[in-house]
Scaffold this motif. Structure first.
Motif, PDB file in Angstrom:
ATOM      1  N   ARG A 183      45.988  44.557  31.941  1.00 30.54           N
ATOM      2  CA  ARG A 183      46.555  44.419  30.591  1.00 30.54           C
ATOM      3  C   ARG A 183      47.899  45.072  30.477  1.00 30.54           C
ATOM      4  N   GLY A 185      44.343  43.447  39.699  1.00 34.09           N
ATOM      5  CA  GLY A 185      43.482  42.749  38.748  1.00 34.09           C
ATOM      6  C   GLY A 185      42.109  43.404  38.636  1.00 34.09           C
ATOM      7  N   SER A 216      38.532  32.000  39.533  1.00 37.98           N
ATOM      8  CA  SER A 216      37.127  32.250  39.213  1.00 37.98           C
ATOM      9  C   SER A 216      36.247  31.485  40.192  1.00 37.98           C
ATOM     10  N   SER A 238      35.097  36.313  38.082  1.00 35.88           N
ATOM     11  CA  SER A 238      36.505  35.962  37.948  1.00 35.88           C
ATOM     12  C   SER A 238      37.352  37.218  38.119  1.00 35.88           C
ATOM     13  N   LEU A 248      35.549  40.607  37.160  1.00 32.92           N
ATOM     14  CA  LEU A 248      34.597  40.488  36.060  1.00 32.92           C
ATOM     15  C   LEU A 248      33.410  39.636  36.513  1.00 32.92           C
ATOM     16  N   HIS A 291      30.222  37.560  35.459  1.00 36.93           N
ATOM     17  CA  HIS A 291      29.790  36.879  34.242  1.00 36.93           C
ATOM     18  C   HIS A 291      28.302  36.541  34.262  1.00 36.93           C
ATOM     19  N   ILE A 348      44.289  36.795  41.241  1.00 40.40           N
ATOM     20  CA  ILE A 348      44.340  36.987  39.791  1.00 40.40           C
ATOM     21  C   ILE A 348      44.346  35.619  39.108  1.00 40.40           C
ATOM     22  N   GLY A 349      43.443  35.448  38.150  1.00 39.82           N
ATOM     23  CA  GLY A 349      43.321  34.176  37.431  1.00 39.82           C
ATOM     24  C   GLY A 349      42.306  33.219  38.043  1.00 39.82           C
ATOM     25  N   GLU A 366      30.802  30.488  34.905  1.00 37.56           N
ATOM     26  CA  GLU A 366      31.519  31.332  35.861  1.00 37.56           C
ATOM     27  C   GLU A 366      30.600  32.446  36.349  1.00 37.56           C
ATOM     28  N   SER A 406      40.642  38.947  36.489  1.00 38.31           N
ATOM     29  CA  SER A 406      41.583  38.886  35.363  1.00 38.31           C
ATOM     30  C   SER A 406      42.761  39.807  35.606  1.00 38.31           C
TER      31      SER A 406
END
Length: 183
Positions: free
Chosen positions: A183, A120, A154, A178, A123, A125, A151-152, A175, A180
């Motif tokens: 892709r 993952g 936050s 997190s 990120l 924020h 993963i997923g 947040e 993510s």
């Protein structure tokens, strides 16, 4: 961290020549402001000030001993000459005993997120958080351990634990970080 102490003496002379003379003898001109806006001109030992100033954060409280009388203070501003690597002037702030101070602190992240190890992406924020607290309760740093994030997952502002005496003014649902999926 043990509370740092800076010893200071009140001074009566001001101006450019007086400041230069102070620096020649190894002192720094300084000013201490209280919660009423009153200012006191000070003289601080340069070596002692540098030891403290270079090892603290903006929210670290120090013991400021002015002519033997101690008070809790914050280093508010420092005028610094980058060419000579010397401090030219310092401003201290001595808050009232129960005065609440508003600060915006950067959020620091530690650890490796479990979700990143599984492919993952981490990120970030919200880079900073605004808090309200008395000088004694101000945190030196806000550090978030991200090692438990999959993963997923936050980490939100409401998940911060800064103690019961610190009020977080930033939106609780925002947040901070997190993980993510790829892709």
């Amino acid at each position: 961290m043990a509370k740092q102490t800076i010893n200071a003496k009140t001074r009566t002379v001001s101006g450019k020549t007086a400041a230069k003379n102070l620096r020649k003898v190894g002192s720094i001109p300084a000013v201490a402001y209280n919660d009423k806006g009153e200012a006191t001109m000070l003289e601080v030992n340069e070596v002692e000030f540098n030891k403290v100033w270079r090892s603290i954060t903006a929210t670290t409280t120090i013991d400021l001993n002015v002519d033997g009388k101690a008070s809790t203070a914050l280093i508010k501003d420092v005028e610094y000459n980058i060419r000579t690597d010397k401090v030219l002037h310092a401003d201290f702030f001595v808050p009232g005993k129960d005065e609440k101070l508003k600060y915006t602190l950067k959020v620091q992240f530690s650890g490796n997120a479990a979700g990143v190890l599984k492919g993952g992406f981490l990120l970030k924020h919200v880079p900073q958080v605004t808090i309200l607290a008395t000088a004694e309760n101000l945190p030196e740093r806000i550090v978030v351990d991200v090692s438990g994030l999959n993963i997923g997952d936050s980490f939100k502002v409401k998940d911060l634990d800064l103690g019961k005496n610190v009020t977080i003014l930033t939106d609780a649902e925002a947040e901070l970080v997190s993980v993510s999926p790829a892709r």
